[in-house]
Motif scaffolding. Structure first.
Motif, PDB file in Angstrom:
ATOM      1  N   ASN A 116       0.804  -1.232   0.000  1.00 39.98           N
ATOM      2  CA  ASN A 116       0.000   0.000   0.000  1.00 39.98           C
ATOM      3  C   ASN A 116       0.835   1.279   0.000  1.00 39.98           C
ATOM      4  OD1 ASN A 116      -2.483  -1.466   0.073  1.00 39.98           O
ATOM      5  ND2 ASN A 116      -2.190  -1.750   2.271  1.00 39.98           N
ATOM      6  N   ALA A 117       2.082   1.198  -0.398  1.00 36.23           N
ATOM      7  CA  ALA A 117       2.932   2.389  -0.480  1.00 36.23           C
ATOM      8  C   ALA A 117       2.496   3.270  -1.643  1.00 36.23           C
ATOM      9  CB  ALA A 117       4.385   1.972  -0.677  1.00 36.23           C
ATOM     10  N   PRO A 118       2.692   4.584  -1.546  1.00 35.53           N
ATOM     11  CA  PRO A 118       2.380   5.474  -2.664  1.00 35.53           C
ATOM     12  C   PRO A 118       3.224   5.110  -3.883  1.00 35.53           C
ATOM     13  CG  PRO A 118       2.948   6.741  -0.695  1.00 35.53           C
ATOM     14  CD  PRO A 118       3.215   5.310  -0.391  1.00 35.53           C
ATOM     15  N   THR A 119       2.654   5.198  -5.042  1.00 37.85           N
ATOM     16  CA  THR A 119       3.378   4.871  -6.273  1.00 37.85           C
ATOM     17  C   THR A 119       3.711   6.116  -7.087  1.00 37.85           C
ATOM     18  OG1 THR A 119       1.287   4.501  -7.433  1.00 37.85           O
ATOM     19  CG2 THR A 119       2.348   2.581  -6.419  1.00 37.85           C
ATOM     20  N   ASP A 120       3.375   7.291  -6.565  1.00 45.60           N
ATOM     21  CA  ASP A 120       3.603   8.533  -7.299  1.00 45.60           C
ATOM     22  C   ASP A 120       4.819   9.314  -6.814  1.00 45.60           C
ATOM     23  OD1 ASP A 120       2.704   9.406  -4.851  1.00 45.60           O
ATOM     24  OD2 ASP A 120       1.033  10.599  -5.641  1.00 45.60           O
ATOM     25  N   GLY A 121       5.614   8.725  -5.920  1.00 46.18           N
ATOM     26  CA  GLY A 121       6.809   9.397  -5.414  1.00 46.18           C
ATOM     27  C   GLY A 121       6.549  10.283  -4.208  1.00 46.18           C
ATOM     28  N   SER A 122       5.319  10.339  -3.729  1.00 48.98           N
ATOM     29  CA  SER A 122       5.008  11.179  -2.580  1.00 48.98           C
ATOM     30  C   SER A 122       5.492  10.529  -1.283  1.00 48.98           C
ATOM     31  CB  SER A 122       3.501  11.447  -2.505  1.00 48.98           C
ATOM     32  OG  SER A 122       2.787  10.242  -2.340  1.00 48.98           O
ATOM     33  N   VAL A 123       5.592  11.336  -0.243  1.00 50.25           N
ATOM     34  CA  VAL A 123       6.038  10.866   1.068  1.00 50.25           C
ATOM     35  C   VAL A 123       4.974   9.970   1.682  1.00 50.25           C
ATOM     36  CG1 VAL A 123       6.626  11.616   3.412  1.00 50.25           C
ATOM     37  CG2 VAL A 123       7.460  12.897   1.442  1.00 50.25           C
ATOM     38  N   TRP A 124       5.415   8.910   2.314  1.00 49.77           N
ATOM     39  CA  TRP A 124       4.506   7.964   2.961  1.00 49.77           C
ATOM     40  C   TRP A 124       4.381   8.342   4.430  1.00 49.77           C
ATOM     41  CZ3 TRP A 124       5.246   1.935   2.726  1.00 49.77           C
ATOM     42  CH2 TRP A 124       4.033   1.317   3.043  1.00 49.77           C
ATOM     43  N   LYS A 125       3.436   9.205   4.738  1.00 49.50           N
ATOM     44  CA  LYS A 125       3.208   9.692   6.095  1.00 49.50           C
ATOM     45  C   LYS A 125       2.063   8.928   6.723  1.00 49.50           C
ATOM     46  CE  LYS A 125       5.598  13.589   6.754  1.00 49.50           C
ATOM     47  NZ  LYS A 125       6.473  13.789   7.866  1.00 49.50           N
ATOM     48  N   LYS A 126       2.327   7.723   7.150  1.00 53.19           N
ATOM     49  CA  LYS A 126       1.291   6.886   7.730  1.00 53.19           C
ATOM     50  C   LYS A 126       1.880   6.103   8.883  1.00 53.19           C
ATOM     51  CE  LYS A 126      -1.102   2.646   6.877  1.00 53.19           C
ATOM     52  NZ  LYS A 126      -0.809   1.381   6.312  1.00 53.19           N
ATOM     53  N   GLY A 127       1.110   5.923   9.929  1.00 54.84           N
ATOM     54  CA  GLY A 127       1.539   5.017  10.980  1.00 54.84           C
ATOM     55  C   GLY A 127       2.355   5.653  12.068  1.00 54.84           C
ATOM     56  N   ASN A 128       3.490   5.068  12.348  1.00 55.94           N
ATOM     57  CA  ASN A 128       4.291   5.431  13.520  1.00 55.94           C
ATOM     58  C   ASN A 128       5.164   6.657  13.292  1.00 55.94           C
ATOM     59  OD1 ASN A 128       6.876   4.597  12.347  1.00 55.94           O
ATOM     60  ND2 ASN A 128       5.962   2.580  12.365  1.00 55.94           N
ATOM     61  N   LYS A 129       5.885   7.040  14.348  1.00 58.09           N
ATOM     62  CA  LYS A 129       6.752   8.219  14.258  1.00 58.09           C
ATOM     63  C   LYS A 129       8.169   7.906  13.793  1.00 58.09           C
ATOM     64  CE  LYS A 129       7.713   7.772  19.141  1.00 58.09           C
ATOM     65  NZ  LYS A 129       7.601   8.374  20.445  1.00 58.09           N
ATOM     66  N   ASN A 130       8.507   6.617  13.674  1.00 57.55           N
ATOM     67  CA  ASN A 130       9.847   6.248  13.207  1.00 57.55           C
ATOM     68  C   ASN A 130      10.039   6.627  11.752  1.00 57.55           C
ATOM     69  OD1 ASN A 130      10.699   5.108  15.653  1.00 57.55           O
ATOM     70  ND2 ASN A 130       9.704   3.178  15.160  1.00 57.55           N
ATOM     71  N   ARG A 131      11.242   7.036  11.396  1.00 61.44           N
ATOM     72  CA  ARG A 131      11.569   7.413  10.027  1.00 61.44           C
ATOM     73  C   ARG A 131      12.491   6.386   9.394  1.00 61.44           C
ATOM     74  NH1 ARG A 131      10.406  12.762   8.692  1.00 61.44           N
ATOM     75  NH2 ARG A 131       8.556  13.272   9.893  1.00 61.44           N
TER      76      ARG A 131
END
Length: 78
Positions: A25-40
């Motif tokens: 379910n990761a973005p396929t358009d190159g956008s940042v995946w801002k979902k879920g936890n605070k870990n980077r």
């Protein structure tokens, strides 16, 4: 081939994406995946680790409040 040189091995690259266990379910358009936890996401290895980790395919996670001399970031204009 991509015109990039000397981009790996200095410090782990701190990415904008939140860490996920998989790319499902990761973005396929190159956008940042801002979902879920605070870990980077950290990518690419650093000078203090063996060469197995010095590749863009390697990734690990960290909490943004942590500070280490082996973590940095890359400014990208697009």
């Amino acid at each position: 081939q991509f015109g990039l040189y000397d981009t790996a091995g200095n410090v782990y690259e701190w990415c904008a994406d939140n860490y996920q266990d998989s790319y499902k379910n990761a973005p396929t358009d190159g956008s940042v995946w801002k979902k879920g936890n605070k870990n980077r996401v950290l990518r690419g290895g650093s000078w203090s680790y063996n060469s197995f980790y010095v590749r863009s395919a390697y990734r690990t996670r960290f909490e943004p409040t942590e500070r280490f001399s082996i973590i940095g970031f890359r400014v990208v204009f697009g």
